[in-house]
Design a protein around this motif. Structure first.
Motif, PDB file in Angstrom:
ATOM      1  N   UNK A  25       0.687  -0.866  -0.015  1.00 19.25           N
ATOM      2  CA  UNK A  25      -0.091   0.278   0.120  1.00 19.25           C
ATOM      3  C   UNK A  25       0.771   1.442   0.542  1.00 19.25           C
ATOM      4  N   UNK A  26       1.947   1.412   1.214  1.00 20.14           N
ATOM      5  CA  UNK A  26       2.519   2.590   1.369  1.00 20.14           C
ATOM      6  C   UNK A  26       3.397   2.901  -0.161  1.00 20.14           C
ATOM      7  N   UNK A  27       4.374   1.567  -1.220  1.00 22.04           N
ATOM      8  CA  UNK A  27       4.593   1.500  -2.133  1.00 22.04           C
ATOM      9  C   UNK A  27       3.613   2.234  -3.109  1.00 22.04           C
ATOM     10  N   UNK A  28       2.526   1.421  -3.381  1.00 22.06           N
ATOM     11  CA  UNK A  28       1.592   1.816  -4.858  1.00 22.06           C
ATOM     12  C   UNK A  28       1.387   3.435  -4.467  1.00 22.06           C
ATOM     13  N   UNK A  29       1.185   4.109  -3.191  1.00 23.57           N
ATOM     14  CA  UNK A  29       0.988   5.071  -3.669  1.00 23.57           C
ATOM     15  C   UNK A  29       2.251   6.551  -3.873  1.00 23.57           C
ATOM     16  N   UNK A  30       3.160   6.297  -4.044  1.00 23.11           N
ATOM     17  CA  UNK A  30       4.556   6.649  -4.748  1.00 23.11           C
ATOM     18  C   UNK A  30       3.578   6.826  -6.186  1.00 23.11           C
ATOM     19  N   UNK A  31       4.341   8.315  -6.158  1.00 25.05           N
ATOM     20  CA  UNK A  31       3.955   9.082  -7.930  1.00 25.05           C
ATOM     21  C   UNK A  31       4.230   8.209  -9.166  1.00 25.05           C
ATOM     22  N   UNK A  32       3.951   6.880  -9.624  1.00 17.90           N
ATOM     23  CA  UNK A  32       4.382   5.937  -9.828  1.00 17.90           C
ATOM     24  C   UNK A  32       2.606   5.278 -10.263  1.00 17.90           C
ATOM     25  N   UNK A  33       2.669   5.322 -11.738  1.00 17.31           N
ATOM     26  CA  UNK A  33       1.343   4.163 -12.163  1.00 17.31           C
ATOM     27  C   UNK A  33       1.293   3.861 -13.110  1.00 17.31           C
ATOM     28  N   UNK A  34       0.513   2.769 -13.335  1.00 18.71           N
ATOM     29  CA  UNK A  34       0.544   1.158 -14.045  1.00 18.71           C
ATOM     30  C   UNK A  34       1.556   0.236 -14.252  1.00 18.71           C
ATOM     31  N   UNK A  35       2.271  -0.247 -14.663  1.00 22.19           N
ATOM     32  CA  UNK A  35       3.413  -1.503 -14.242  1.00 22.19           C
ATOM     33  C   UNK A  35       4.293  -0.891 -13.495  1.00 22.19           C
ATOM     34  N   UNK A  36       4.508   0.136 -13.818  1.00 17.95           N
ATOM     35  CA  UNK A  36       5.882   0.825 -12.183  1.00 17.95           C
ATOM     36  C   UNK A  36       4.786   0.960 -11.223  1.00 17.95           C
ATOM     37  N   UNK A  37       4.309   1.098 -10.836  1.00 22.98           N
ATOM     38  CA  UNK A  37       3.679   1.186 -10.148  1.00 22.98           C
ATOM     39  C   UNK A  37       3.364  -0.698  -9.134  1.00 22.98           C
ATOM     40  N   UNK A  38       3.163  -1.458  -9.999  1.00 22.76           N
ATOM     41  CA  UNK A  38       2.592  -2.756  -9.471  1.00 22.76           C
ATOM     42  C   UNK A  38       4.057  -2.991  -9.136  1.00 22.76           C
ATOM     43  N   UNK A  39       5.499  -3.148  -9.311  1.00 23.09           N
ATOM     44  CA  UNK A  39       6.656  -3.068  -9.753  1.00 23.09           C
ATOM     45  C   UNK A  39       7.007  -2.879  -7.939  1.00 23.09           C
ATOM     46  N   UNK A  40       6.723  -1.757  -7.906  1.00 20.28           N
ATOM     47  CA  UNK A  40       6.865  -0.626  -7.156  1.00 20.28           C
ATOM     48  C   UNK A  40       6.266  -0.939  -5.734  1.00 20.28           C
ATOM     49  N   UNK A  41       4.827  -0.984  -5.737  1.00 20.15           N
ATOM     50  CA  UNK A  41       4.029  -2.430  -4.630  1.00 20.15           C
ATOM     51  C   UNK A  41       4.500  -3.717  -4.580  1.00 20.15           C
ATOM     52  N   UNK A  42       5.166  -4.104  -5.745  1.00 19.13           N
ATOM     53  CA  UNK A  42       5.933  -5.462  -5.405  1.00 19.13           C
ATOM     54  C   UNK A  42       6.760  -5.762  -4.255  1.00 19.13           C
ATOM     55  N   UNK A  43       6.930  -5.130  -4.658  1.00 19.02           N
ATOM     56  CA  UNK A  43       8.745  -4.688  -4.113  1.00 19.02           C
ATOM     57  C   UNK A  43       8.752  -4.038  -2.969  1.00 19.02           C
ATOM     58  N   UNK A  44       7.893  -3.078  -2.055  1.00 15.83           N
ATOM     59  CA  UNK A  44       7.405  -3.083  -1.185  1.00 15.83           C
ATOM     60  C   UNK A  44       6.688  -4.045  -0.645  1.00 15.83           C
ATOM     61  N   UNK A  45       5.732  -4.816  -1.024  1.00 15.66           N
ATOM     62  CA  UNK A  45       5.660  -6.191   0.144  1.00 15.66           C
ATOM     63  C   UNK A  45       6.707  -7.096   0.505  1.00 15.66           C
ATOM     64  N   UNK A  46       7.703  -7.380  -1.108  1.00 14.88           N
ATOM     65  CA  UNK A  46       9.153  -7.924  -0.397  1.00 14.88           C
ATOM     66  C   UNK A  46       9.544  -7.913   0.652  1.00 14.88           C
ATOM     67  N   UNK A  47       9.877  -6.751   0.885  1.00 16.40           N
ATOM     68  CA  UNK A  47      10.642  -5.143   2.138  1.00 16.40           C
ATOM     69  C   UNK A  47       9.799  -5.575   3.147  1.00 16.40           C
ATOM     70  N   UNK A  48       8.624  -4.935   3.085  1.00 16.88           N
ATOM     71  CA  UNK A  48       8.013  -5.118   4.028  1.00 16.88           C
ATOM     72  C   UNK A  48       7.382  -6.378   5.852  1.00 16.88           C
ATOM     73  N   UNK A  49       7.758  -7.595   4.018  1.00  9.46           N
ATOM     74  CA  UNK A  49       6.809  -8.196   4.388  1.00  9.46           C
ATOM     75  C   UNK A  49       8.583  -9.514   5.000  1.00  9.46           C
ATOM     76  N   UNK A  50       9.397  -9.543   5.110  1.00  9.68           N
ATOM     77  CA  UNK A  50      10.667  -9.542   5.284  1.00  9.68           C
ATOM     78  C   UNK A  50      10.622  -9.178   6.585  1.00  9.68           C
ATOM     79  N   UNK A  51      10.930  -8.336   6.698  1.00  3.00           N
ATOM     80  CA  UNK A  51      10.904  -7.421   7.590  1.00  3.00           C
ATOM     81  C   UNK A  51      10.549  -7.567   9.075  1.00  3.00           C
TER      82      UNK A  51
END
Length: 235
Positions: A46-72
């Motif tokens: 959710x946090x990374x999805x709110x970054x000023x990026x849309x489309x495919x880039x927004x999805x990529x950021x959301x996945x990265x944020x999910x992995x990072x925060x999940x592992x932490x």
């Protein structure tokens, strides 16, 4: 089975061994770690999805944020549950306080069983920035405090100007619970400089040389706390 030396294990082996040891005491550890990963992943996405990026880039950021925060989140929960389980495993065993004190980081010198009696009451010694800390443990608080007083007198003879603090490990009134022992010692007021610690240790060698060999308590001396910390930190 003897405990493996963390320094000879890979990072993956360390985590697996720590997980195995923790699960013996905390069967729900898998649920806690898995649940914390999911919660962390949702927050990160959710946090990374709110970054000023849309489309495919927004999805990529959301996945990265999910992995990072999940592992932490999973690692934080795993670390806390593993440490709690380690204290549970050793609490009540002879020498449990010494095993816990070995969790202290650099700058501290722990000497187990500098004092001992036939009732298996024990006094351990910690030397560090607060000076000398004598930690007693046993089945009778009155006996333990008496043993602490004896050891304090012996230490004051060779260290008349060094602060000496007495603590009793236990769950009674005025005692320090085992899980809080390291925190209690490490947060004590700094009274001596690093250079003075070396002189203190040299003086204590003379005291220890006059003791002879102390009989140790019956039963295994728990020593897995430091290995647990090394496993979690990958050292």
């Amino acid at each position: 089975m003897s405990q493996l030396d963390p320094s000879t294990m890979s990072r993956r082996q360390q985590l697996v061994e720590t997980y195995r040891m923790t699960k013996q005491t905390d069967p729900t550890i898998g649920l806690w770690v898995g649940g914390s990963f999911v919660v962390g992943a949702v927050i990160g996405a959710l946090l990374f999805w709110l970054l000023p990026a849309g489309g495919v880039l927004g999805v990529v950021f959301a996945v990265i944020g999910a992995v990072l925060f999940g592992v932490l989140a999973a690692l934080l929960v795993f670390s806390r549950r593993a440490q709690k389980a380690a204290y549970t495993r050793i609490e009540g065993q002879p020498g449990a306080a010494a095993a816990a004190l070995n969790m202290l980081r650099r700058g501290w010198t722990v000497t187990p069983a500098v004092g001992f009696n036939k009732s298996q009451d024990v006094v351990h010694r910690v030397v560090g920035p607060p000076g000398v800390v004598l930690v007693g443990e046993g089945t009778s608080p009155a006996r333990v405090r008496g043993l602490l007083a004896t050891e304090r007198t012996k230490h004051q003879r060779v260290l008349p100007d060094t602060p000496i603090t007495e603590l009793v490990a236990g769950n009674g009134e005025g005692e320090v619970p085992l899980p809080k022992l390291v925190s209690k010692v490490s947060r004590m007021k700094r009274e001596v400089r690093p250079g003075e610690i070396t002189d203190i240790l040299n003086r204590l060698k003379a005291l220890d040389s006059t003791r002879g060999t102390l009989p140790m308590p019956k039963g295994p001396m728990p020593t897995n706390m430091k290995g647990m910390r090394q496993n979690l930190r990958g050292r």
